[in-house]
Design an enzyme around this catalytic site. Structure first.
Site, PDB file in Angstrom:
ATOM      1  N   LYS A 120       0.723  -1.210  -0.164  1.00 23.51           N
ATOM      2  CA  LYS A 120      -0.051   0.526   0.419  1.00 23.51           C
ATOM      3  C   LYS A 120       0.507   1.822  -0.173  1.00 23.51           C
ATOM      4  CE  LYS A 120      -4.242  -1.983   2.406  1.00 23.51           C
ATOM      5  NZ  LYS A 120      -4.540  -2.656   1.304  1.00 23.51           N
ATOM      6  N   CYS A 138     -13.861  -5.609   3.042  1.00 24.91           N
ATOM      7  CA  CYS A 138     -13.658  -5.551   3.630  1.00 24.91           C
ATOM      8  C   CYS A 138     -13.698  -5.284   4.591  1.00 24.91           C
ATOM      9  CB  CYS A 138     -12.048  -6.521   3.287  1.00 24.91           C
ATOM     10  SG  CYS A 138     -11.764  -7.518   2.460  1.00 24.91           S
TER      11      CYS A 138
END
Lengths: 416, 151
Positions: free
Chosen positions: A236, A374
């Site tokens: 990320k 999620c």
């Protein structure tokens, strides 16, 4: 479209120069230039990360910490050099506080199993918030089941904000752990982590911050935050997948038992007794993701060389522009409108399901994430099955956001 | 590959105005289908007259492909026997996944689903309702058909 205020930011941060460092941004998708707006799921890698991993594979690969031969020493130096960079990157006190893991999820699991499981008593409480990623929910549910502890969830408001007083109100003498996101992956909300940690610390509560969405957007100083644990993923923050970091305060890590057995984490093994290795290797059983670690070190180099003030200003301008463009679209609702957000917009369009929107945007070369991210409890809170999410990096442009807006309009017409 | 080949008029129409949408009471079987990655959720209820599907309705939340597929399916299987419906399931499954699928003449409106084949990420959307139906039709105990998940 009036870009005058924003164009100024464009001039100060050289987006084109930044883009040139990311080879993938030059590719076409369905005959259109790729507009990669899914950085929250995984950011792209700059050339120096690709080169560092490639160079390692071509010239230096051997197992680390084991051999006296040249390659093993080179590989060890590269891998441990990455750890040194990470110490500086998040302002840890020492290399003993940087544990290499597979990613944020594994980092949280390590703390849950090695710190929480032996510590928690039946009736103790683990405090999280309503906007956590599943990794920071399920992991604690598991350890609560194992220990008889209770999971307590702090609320969010209609803007998707977490308020300090609402969390503090749930801190009880039984609260042993506060685990919360630094930045929400589904909504972009930046949590008041410094104040949350201070409130927890004052009550003797151990703190874990899920920094997966924060490290690419905000400067992170774990000593300033004061947290006990901080977890983040390489991919990320423009590094590779399969590698991440658990930062832990040395004092706590010292007290914790290893959570996986194997090579690397031992000093001496007999059938009668095994002596564990010192930090950080105590928590790094088995041959690690060596190339990944080296790539992550290169990602830190990349971010350190970046003009982060201007990059951040550009990301803020992108968020402002995206919010303006999307707000103009009829029947579109932005989900998550916190005052303090990173450059990420979750949204729904009446009459167009997010998955259909995702497919139609892809046809235009625009990559967004669709689904529950999620974070099903966040979706339940807003009574939505799914949202579309555009998440921006400093290499994104105003033009890409305009293409997103045009794609949404096209989808609306198609389904009208 | 053209987006209009995925979102054909028949699909858009059945998404806008799904046929046989809603509750069915009483019903001989009620089955749930989930697509966990998408959050799609569908409840299928049907009545059997001996071996024939005399009525069938669906409810739920899903994308245009999943809604249209369920709508088209209910139209196509109403009045068919269990075996005929299962045969149709095989044909549609082939249509969605197999490039060498035979001609679609006798599939009627269901042929509109053939565009989905070019979008592998969307095949699950179109097949959820069919797997849910097949689970009911293959079940020996209609009162307790297990939920279906595409994962």
């Amino acid at each position: 479209m009036n870009h005058s205020a924003l164009a100024q930011t464009d001039r100060t941060f050289d987006v084109d120069a930044a883009r040139r460092q990311f080879p993938i941004l030059g590719r076409m998708v369905h005959g259109k230039p790729l507009a990669y707006l899914d950085n929250g799921a995984s950011a792209q890698r700059p050339q120096n990360v690709i080169d560092a991993m490639d160079e390692y594979e071509r010239r230096h690969h051997a197992n680390i910490h084991r051999g006296v031969h040249t390659l093993s020493q080179e590989a060890t130096a590269l891998y441990e050099g990455a750890r040194d960079r990470l110490v500086r990157f998040i302002h840890a006190r020492s290399r003993n506080e940087i544990i290499f893991v597979r990613g944020t999820t594994e980092a949280i699991n390590l703390v849950a199993q090695s710190y929480a499981r032996p510590t928690l008593q039946p009736g103790d409480e683990v405090l999280i918030t309503h906007l956590e990623h599943h990794a920071n929910i399920v992991t604690w549910q598991m350890v609560c089941e194992q220990t008889g502890a209770k999971l307590v969830v702090a609320p969010i408001d209609a803007q998707g904000e977490v308020h300090l007083d609402a969390v503090v109100a749930l801190m009880s003498p039984r609260t042993k752990i506060l685990a919360c996101a630094h930045v929400s992956n589904a909504l972009g909300t930046v949590l008041p982590v410094r104040r949350l940690v201070a409130a927890a610390k004052a009550r003797g509560i151990v703190t874990l911050i899920d920094g997966a969405q924060a490290v690419s957007h905000l400067p992170v100083d774990v000593q300033d935050l004061g947290c006990d644990f901080y977890a983040f993923s390489g991919h990320k923050m423009y590094g590779p997948t399969g590698v991440g970091v658990l930062y832990g305060r040395e004092q706590l890590l010292e007290r914790m038992p290893p959570w996986q057995g194997g090579g690397e984490m031992i000093l001496a093994v007999t059938f009668a007794k095994t002596t564990y290795n010192a930090l950080p290797n105590k928590f790094e059983a088995g041959t690690p993701n060596i190339a990944g670690g080296i790539g992550l070190g290169a990602a830190v180099d990349f971010l350190s060389a970046l003009d982060s003030t201007r990059a951040h200003a550009h990301e803020s301008a992108l968020l402002q522009h995206a919010t303006a463009v999307l707000t103009r679209i009829p029947d579109l609702r932005i989900v998550g409108t916190a005052a303090n957000k990173v450059s990420l917009v979750s949204f729904v369009v009446a009459g167009v399901h997010p998955h259909d929107l995702g497919t139609i945007l892809d046809e235009d070369g625009v990559a967004v994430r669709t689904g529950h991210h999620c974070a099903m409890p966040v979706m339940d809170f807003f009574k939505l099955p799914a949202t579309a999410r555009a998440s921006f990096a400093f290499y994104n442009t105003f033009d890409e956001i305009d293409r997103l807006g045009a794609g949404i309009e096209r989808a609306r017409k198609m389904f009208a | 590959m053209e987006i209009n080949d995925l979102y054909r008029d028949v699909i858009l129409d059945h998404n806008r105005r799904p046929r046989n949408f809603g509750d069915l009471q009483p019903a001989d079987a009620s089955v749930e289908g989930f697509n966990p990655m998408c959050g799609d959720h569908l409840t299928l209820r049907l009545r059997l007259d001996a071996d024939t599907i005399s009525d069938i309705r669906f409810q739920g939340e899903g994308c245009a492909i999943s809604t249209a597929s369920a709508s088209l399916m209910t139209e196509a299987v109403k009045g068919r026997t269990r075996d005929e419906a299962l045969e149709l399931f095989d044909r549609v499954h082939q249509l969605l996944t197999d490039d060498a699928a035979p001609g679609t003449e006798e599939l009627g409106k269901l042929a509109a689903l053939s565009g989905v084949r070019e979008y592998p990420a969307r095949v699950k959307c179109a097949s959820l309702c069919w797997h849910t139906l097949a689970s009911a039709l293959k079940s020996t105990d209609l009162k307790s058909v297990p939920a279906v998940s595409t994962e």
